[in-house]
Motif scaffolding. Structure first.
Motif, PDB file in Angstrom:
ATOM      1  N   SER A  70       0.818  -1.217   0.000  1.00  0.00           N
ATOM      2  CA  SER A  70       0.000   0.000   0.000  1.00  0.00           C
ATOM      3  C   SER A  70       0.849   1.264   0.000  1.00  0.00           C
ATOM      4  CB  SER A  70      -0.915   0.015   1.236  1.00  0.00           C
ATOM      5  OG  SER A  70      -1.692  -1.156   1.307  1.00  0.00           O
ATOM      6  N   GLU A  71       2.182   1.111  -0.036  1.00  0.00           N
ATOM      7  CA  GLU A  71       3.141   2.219  -0.032  1.00  0.00           C
ATOM      8  C   GLU A  71       3.044   3.028   1.262  1.00  0.00           C
ATOM      9  OE1 GLU A  71       2.459   4.313  -3.695  1.00  0.00           O
ATOM     10  OE2 GLU A  71       2.991   2.575  -4.921  1.00  0.00           O
ATOM     11  N   LEU A  72       2.920   2.286   2.379  1.00  0.00           N
ATOM     12  CA  LEU A  72       2.816   2.867   3.704  1.00  0.00           C
ATOM     13  C   LEU A  72       3.731   2.104   4.651  1.00  0.00           C
ATOM     14  CD1 LEU A  72      -1.090   3.004   3.738  1.00  0.00           C
ATOM     15  CD2 LEU A  72       0.403   5.002   3.516  1.00  0.00           C
ATOM     16  N   VAL A  73       3.722   2.498   5.933  1.00  0.00           N
ATOM     17  CA  VAL A  73       4.449   1.767   6.966  1.00  0.00           C
ATOM     18  C   VAL A  73       3.497   1.481   8.120  1.00  0.00           C
ATOM     19  CG1 VAL A  73       6.702   2.711   6.371  1.00  0.00           C
ATOM     20  CG2 VAL A  73       5.287   3.892   8.057  1.00  0.00           C
ATOM     21  N   VAL A  74       3.768   0.411   8.862  1.00  0.00           N
ATOM     22  CA  VAL A  74       2.978   0.087  10.047  1.00  0.00           C
ATOM     23  C   VAL A  74       3.355   1.043  11.166  1.00  0.00           C
ATOM     24  CG1 VAL A  74       2.519  -1.645  11.822  1.00  0.00           C
ATOM     25  CG2 VAL A  74       2.718  -2.330   9.429  1.00  0.00           C
ATOM     26  N   LEU A  75       2.347   1.605  11.811  1.00  0.00           N
ATOM     27  CA  LEU A  75       2.560   2.554  12.901  1.00  0.00           C
ATOM     28  C   LEU A  75       2.389   1.877  14.260  1.00  0.00           C
ATOM     29  CD1 LEU A  75       3.028   5.442  13.855  1.00  0.00           C
ATOM     30  CD2 LEU A  75       0.660   5.976  13.245  1.00  0.00           C
ATOM     31  N   SER A  76       1.250   1.227  14.480  1.00  0.00           N
ATOM     32  CA  SER A  76       1.029   0.528  15.742  1.00  0.00           C
ATOM     33  C   SER A  76      -0.138  -0.431  15.589  1.00  0.00           C
ATOM     34  CB  SER A  76       0.750   1.515  16.889  1.00  0.00           C
ATOM     35  OG  SER A  76      -0.520   2.112  16.737  1.00  0.00           O
ATOM     36  N   ALA A  82      -5.572  -6.377  19.703  1.00  0.00           N
ATOM     37  CA  ALA A  82      -6.715  -7.256  19.427  1.00  0.00           C
ATOM     38  C   ALA A  82      -7.387  -6.962  18.088  1.00  0.00           C
ATOM     39  CB  ALA A  82      -7.740  -7.199  20.556  1.00  0.00           C
ATOM     40  N   GLY A  83      -6.620  -6.450  17.119  1.00  0.00           N
ATOM     41  CA  GLY A  83      -7.165  -6.279  15.772  1.00  0.00           C
ATOM     42  C   GLY A  83      -7.022  -4.908  15.162  1.00  0.00           C
ATOM     43  N   PRO A  84      -7.300  -3.809  15.873  1.00  0.00           N
ATOM     44  CA  PRO A  84      -7.076  -2.489  15.288  1.00  0.00           C
ATOM     45  C   PRO A  84      -5.589  -2.264  14.975  1.00  0.00           C
ATOM     46  CG  PRO A  84      -8.593  -2.313  17.116  1.00  0.00           C
ATOM     47  CD  PRO A  84      -8.038  -3.714  17.139  1.00  0.00           C
ATOM     48  N   LEU A  85      -5.341  -1.558  13.887  1.00  0.00           N
ATOM     49  CA  LEU A  85      -3.983  -1.307  13.405  1.00  0.00           C
ATOM     50  C   LEU A  85      -3.941   0.101  12.842  1.00  0.00           C
ATOM     51  CD1 LEU A  85      -1.194  -2.874  12.453  1.00  0.00           C
ATOM     52  CD2 LEU A  85      -2.336  -2.913  10.242  1.00  0.00           C
ATOM     53  N   LEU A  86      -2.783   0.741  12.922  1.00  0.00           N
ATOM     54  CA  LEU A  86      -2.565   2.043  12.290  1.00  0.00           C
ATOM     55  C   LEU A  86      -1.418   1.935  11.297  1.00  0.00           C
ATOM     56  CD1 LEU A  86      -2.796   4.336  15.443  1.00  0.00           C
ATOM     57  CD2 LEU A  86      -4.382   4.388  13.505  1.00  0.00           C
ATOM     58  N   MET A  87      -1.607   2.501  10.107  1.00  0.00           N
ATOM     59  CA  MET A  87      -0.535   2.641   9.121  1.00  0.00           C
ATOM     60  C   MET A  87      -0.446   4.110   8.735  1.00  0.00           C
ATOM     61  SD  MET A  87      -0.940  -0.745   6.658  1.00  0.00           S
ATOM     62  CE  MET A  87      -2.431  -0.180   5.817  1.00  0.00           C
ATOM     63  N   CYS A  88       0.718   4.520   8.256  1.00  0.00           N
ATOM     64  CA  CYS A  88       0.880   5.925   7.863  1.00  0.00           C
ATOM     65  C   CYS A  88       1.859   6.038   6.712  1.00  0.00           C
ATOM     66  CB  CYS A  88       1.349   6.768   9.052  1.00  0.00           C
ATOM     67  SG  CYS A  88       3.013   6.381   9.642  1.00  0.00           S
ATOM     68  N   SER A  89       1.821   7.196   6.063  1.00  0.00           N
ATOM     69  CA  SER A  89       2.806   7.521   5.043  1.00  0.00           C
ATOM     70  C   SER A  89       4.046   8.096   5.719  1.00  0.00           C
ATOM     71  CB  SER A  89       2.228   8.549   4.060  1.00  0.00           C
ATOM     72  OG  SER A  89       2.108   9.818   4.700  1.00  0.00           O
ATOM     73  N   LEU A  90       5.105   8.257   4.955  1.00  0.00           N
ATOM     74  CA  LEU A  90       6.335   8.832   5.503  1.00  0.00           C
ATOM     75  C   LEU A  90       6.197  10.318   5.773  1.00  0.00           C
ATOM     76  CD1 LEU A  90       9.013   6.928   3.395  1.00  0.00           C
ATOM     77  CD2 LEU A  90       8.180   6.413   5.694  1.00  0.00           C
ATOM     78  N   ARG A  91       5.066  10.892   5.421  1.00  0.00           N
ATOM     79  CA  ARG A  91       4.821  12.300   5.724  1.00  0.00           C
ATOM     80  C   ARG A  91       4.663  12.520   7.234  1.00  0.00           C
ATOM     81  NH1 ARG A  91      -0.510  15.561   4.782  1.00  0.00           N
ATOM     82  NH2 ARG A  91       0.251  17.700   4.905  1.00  0.00           N
ATOM     83  N   ASP A  99      -0.571   0.441  22.373  1.00  0.00           N
ATOM     84  CA  ASP A  99      -1.661  -0.496  22.121  1.00  0.00           C
ATOM     85  C   ASP A  99      -2.394  -0.748  23.436  1.00  0.00           C
ATOM     86  OD1 ASP A  99      -0.757  -0.645  19.515  1.00  0.00           O
ATOM     87  OD2 ASP A  99       0.483  -2.409  19.909  1.00  0.00           O
ATOM     88  N   VAL A 100      -3.721  -0.690  23.397  1.00  0.00           N
ATOM     89  CA  VAL A 100      -4.543  -0.761  24.598  1.00  0.00           C
ATOM     90  C   VAL A 100      -5.507  -1.934  24.470  1.00  0.00           C
ATOM     91  CG1 VAL A 100      -6.216   0.454  26.042  1.00  0.00           C
ATOM     92  CG2 VAL A 100      -4.406   1.742  24.866  1.00  0.00           C
ATOM     93  N   LEU A 101      -5.491  -2.843  25.434  1.00  0.00           N
ATOM     94  CA  LEU A 101      -6.459  -3.940  25.482  1.00  0.00           C
ATOM     95  C   LEU A 101      -7.583  -3.566  26.445  1.00  0.00           C
ATOM     96  CD1 LEU A 101      -4.150  -7.086  25.556  1.00  0.00           C
ATOM     97  CD2 LEU A 101      -5.558  -6.270  23.654  1.00  0.00           C
ATOM     98  N   LEU A 102      -8.813  -3.802  26.030  1.00  0.00           N
ATOM     99  CA  LEU A 102      -9.979  -3.496  26.849  1.00  0.00           C
ATOM    100  C   LEU A 102     -10.358  -4.712  27.701  1.00  0.00           C
ATOM    101  CD1 LEU A 102     -12.154  -1.522  24.285  1.00  0.00           C
ATOM    102  CD2 LEU A 102     -10.391  -0.684  25.842  1.00  0.00           C
ATOM    103  N   PRO A 103     -11.143  -4.503  28.751  1.00  0.00           N
ATOM    104  CA  PRO A 103     -11.552  -5.638  29.586  1.00  0.00           C
ATOM    105  C   PRO A 103     -12.248  -6.719  28.759  1.00  0.00           C
ATOM    106  CG  PRO A 103     -12.097  -3.561  30.653  1.00  0.00           C
ATOM    107  CD  PRO A 103     -11.630  -3.211  29.270  1.00  0.00           C
ATOM    108  N   LEU A 104     -11.930  -7.957  29.088  1.00  0.00           N
ATOM    109  CA  LEU A 104     -12.488  -9.096  28.355  1.00  0.00           C
ATOM    110  C   LEU A 104     -13.784  -9.559  29.007  1.00  0.00           C
ATOM    111  CD1 LEU A 104     -12.272 -11.372  26.235  1.00  0.00           C
ATOM    112  CD2 LEU A 104     -10.921 -12.650  27.902  1.00  0.00           C
ATOM    113  N   THR A 105     -14.838  -9.636  28.203  1.00  0.00           N
ATOM    114  CA  THR A 105     -16.091 -10.242  28.649  1.00  0.00           C
ATOM    115  C   THR A 105     -16.048 -11.716  28.286  1.00  0.00           C
ATOM    116  OG1 THR A 105     -17.302  -8.173  28.306  1.00  0.00           O
ATOM    117  CG2 THR A 105     -18.597 -10.206  28.436  1.00  0.00           C
TER     118      THR A 105
END
Length: 247
Positions: A70-76, A82-91, A99-105
């Motif tokens: 995708s011409e990006l880099v992994v951010l976090s 648990a699934g959410p991810l952030l990617m960004c450009s070199l800008r 990374d934050v885990l929420l209470p497990l039900t």
């Protein structure tokens, strides 16, 4: 096919930044990975808020491969959120990630937030990628945790994006939009409905932001390849152009 209806990324003379933001549920990359990358590239985003990133065997390798295609880099994020991810450009200049885990039900899927603080020239902004619960009571509680996390970012502006698993007007969606701007409501552009690619009939994905962030347009891009959209995943992407004031 490039998206040209929204403003391109740029830095203004006053130090504010126009930033292109994409939110996308990618169903653990179980579909056509190349089609997924083509959709992301066509949106030309500076920031990508991913939901349902790979979480199991070699998940970091899968996330890195998608970012490269995708011409990006992994951010976090990823499995550690648990699934959410952030990617960004070199800008983007990265200040910090968490990374934050929420209470497990018991009996339900673990949820979490991928968070970061980045700068674009003189503009500083917090980022949170989220995927809220399918169950109403847990989702409402997670909406409150999300607002708490926005406050804890301790930055002048924050963008939140993700799969809310709820339509506008729902209890959790309303809880969020009492404190955050809804991008579609603030600057409607393109299509509204994000689920499903073969039968778009509901909006359960959203890009939200704190006051001071200006939405120049937000919605499902109208000129993406429909074949790629159907092949990539079971959601449609949400793309926004926002103006972030200089700090």
């Amino acid at each position: 096919m490039a998206i040209t209806a929204l403003p391109n990324s740029r830095t203004e003379a006053d130090g504010s930044a126009v930033v292109r933001v994409l939110s996308y549920n990618i169903r653990s990359m179980r579909d056509d990975e190349d089609a997924l990358a083509r959709v992301i590239r066509a949106c030309a985003p500076d920031l990508v808020f991913v939901q349902e990133a790979p979480r199991f065997f070699r998940w970091r390798k899968h996330a890195a491969r998608l970012a490269a295609k995708s011409e990006l880099v992994v951010l976090s994020g990823g499995a550690t959120a648990a699934g959410p991810l952030l990617m960004c450009s070199l800008r983007a200049t990265v200040e910090r990630t968490e990374d934050v885990l929420l209470p497990l039900t018991p009996g339900l899927h673990r949820r979490g937030f991928a968070t970061a603080v980045v700068r674009f020239a003189g503009a500083r902004v917090g980022l949170i990628s989220c995927h809220l619960s399918l169950r109403s009571d847990e989702r409402y509680a997670q909406a409150g945790m999300l607002l708490d996390r926005v406050a804890a970012m301790a930055v002048p502006h924050t963008i939140v994006a993700g799969d809310l698993n709820e339509r506008p007007g729902g209890r959790s969606f309303t809880r969020l939009t009492k404190e955050l701007q809804d991008g579609w409501a603030a600057g409607p552009w393109g299509g509204e409905y994000t689920s499903t690619p073969t039968d778009p009939h509901q909006r359960i994905d959203a890009i939200l932001a704190t006051e001071g962030v200006e939405f120049l347009g937000c919605g499902v891009p109208p000129d993406l390849d429909p074949t790629d959209l159907r092949a990539a995943t079971d959601h449609l992407p949400v793309l926004a152009a926002v103006r972030i004031p200089a700090g």
